[in-house]
Design an enzyme around this catalytic site. Structure first.
Site, mmCIF file in Angstrom:
data_model
loop_
_atom_site.group_PDB
_atom_site.id
_atom_site.type_symbol
_atom_site.label_atom_id
_atom_site.label_comp_id
_atom_site.label_asym_id
_atom_site.label_seq_id
_atom_site.Cartn_x
_atom_site.Cartn_y
_atom_site.Cartn_z
ATOM 1 N N LYS A 83 0.846 -1.188 0.000
ATOM 2 C CA LYS A 83 0.000 0.000 0.000
ATOM 3 C C LYS A 83 0.888 1.248 0.000
ATOM 4 C CE LYS A 83 -4.386 0.869 2.320
ATOM 5 N NZ LYS A 83 -5.140 0.655 3.557
HETATM 6 O O1 G3P Z 1 -7.840 1.453 5.426
HETATM 7 C C1 G3P Z 1 -8.229 2.720 5.078
HETATM 8 C C2 G3P Z 1 -9.623 3.131 5.457
HETATM 9 O O2 G3P Z 1 -10.522 2.100 5.298
HETATM 10 C C3 G3P Z 1 -9.738 3.970 6.685
HETATM 11 O O3 G3P Z 1 -11.067 4.136 7.122
HETATM 12 O O4 G3P Z 1 -12.687 4.786 8.860
HETATM 13 O O5 G3P Z 1 -10.280 5.457 9.104
HETATM 14 O O6 G3P Z 1 -11.741 6.540 7.402
HETATM 15 P P1 G3P Z 1 -11.458 5.304 8.185
#
Ligand code: G3P
Length: 214
Positions: A83
């Protein structure tokens, strides 16, 4: 459509694996930090639970550092997907790493143009962050629709991995908008199973069976 779990907690993955519908796992530095373990340990263990793409994110911010980290992460397991952040260095590293045959997931995407850059750099996945866009009053769904249209216009093979999914309806909307993958926390994946009429119907079936057999 593929479903990935977005977590660094291996117990959550072990709990969901028997459902047979978890196709992969995504992590990020914040999720790994929550596990209290090293990235290497977490990723290696996840690879023994799920036989699918497992995203592990680089920490370096310069292109050379990202490439070196990517090479190292790729040695952990064949299923590791590296990533990379959507920066100039990240896109440059993506181009180089893709050329080495290492699969990539370009993360922190918030615009169609960013998604176009990732596709041009040969990314395996692009991760648009739906929930974080909704949080600032923009439309995460619209972003997915536009990326889908752009990728289809040019036949880019980069898969759209909808991330930052906050609730079950996001999953429905991502499926309708044509995202290839939805990555979600365990709480959201569990909620996909739920409907009050399923619970009500099952308890009346079981009660009728009980009555008929007593
Ligand atoms: O892995 C990246 C993403 O899914 C993060 O989600 O909830 O931290 O915006 P969030």
């Amino acid at each position: 459509m593929e479903f990935f779990l977005d977590t660094g907690i291996v117990e959550e993955i072990r709990g969901a694996a028997p459902w047979g519908i978890v196709d992969g796992v995504t992590t990020n530095p914040s999720l790994i930090a929550k596990s209290g373990r090293s990235q290497k340990d977490v990723i290696t263990e996840i690879c023994t639970i799920i036989d699918g793409p497992i995203s592990a994110e680089v920490i370096s911010t310069d292109q050379e550092g990202m490439i070196n980290e990517a090479k190292e992460l790729a040695t952990l397991h064949d299923n590791v997907v590296v990533k990379l952040p959507l920066t100039e260095a990240g896109i440059g590293a993506c181009k180089v790493i893709s050329g080495m045959g290492i699969r990539t997931n370009v993360t922190l995407c918030f615009s169609p143009n960013q998604a176009l850059l990732a596709a041009k750099a040969g990314a395996t996945y692009i991760s648009p962050f739906i929930g974080r866009l909704d949080d600032i009053g923009h439309s995460g769904v619209h972003l997915i629709e536009e990326i889908r249209a752009i990728y289809d216009n040019f036949g880019y093979p980069t898969k759209i991995l909808a991330a930052s999914i906050r609730h079950a309806d996001h999953v429905r909307l991502m499926a309708l908008a044509g995202a290839d993958v939805a990555t979600m926390p365990i709480k959201v994946m569990k909620s996909l199973f739920q409907h009050p009429l399923t619970d009500k119907g099952l308890s009346s079936f079981l009660a009728d069976h009980e009555k008929a057999n007593s």
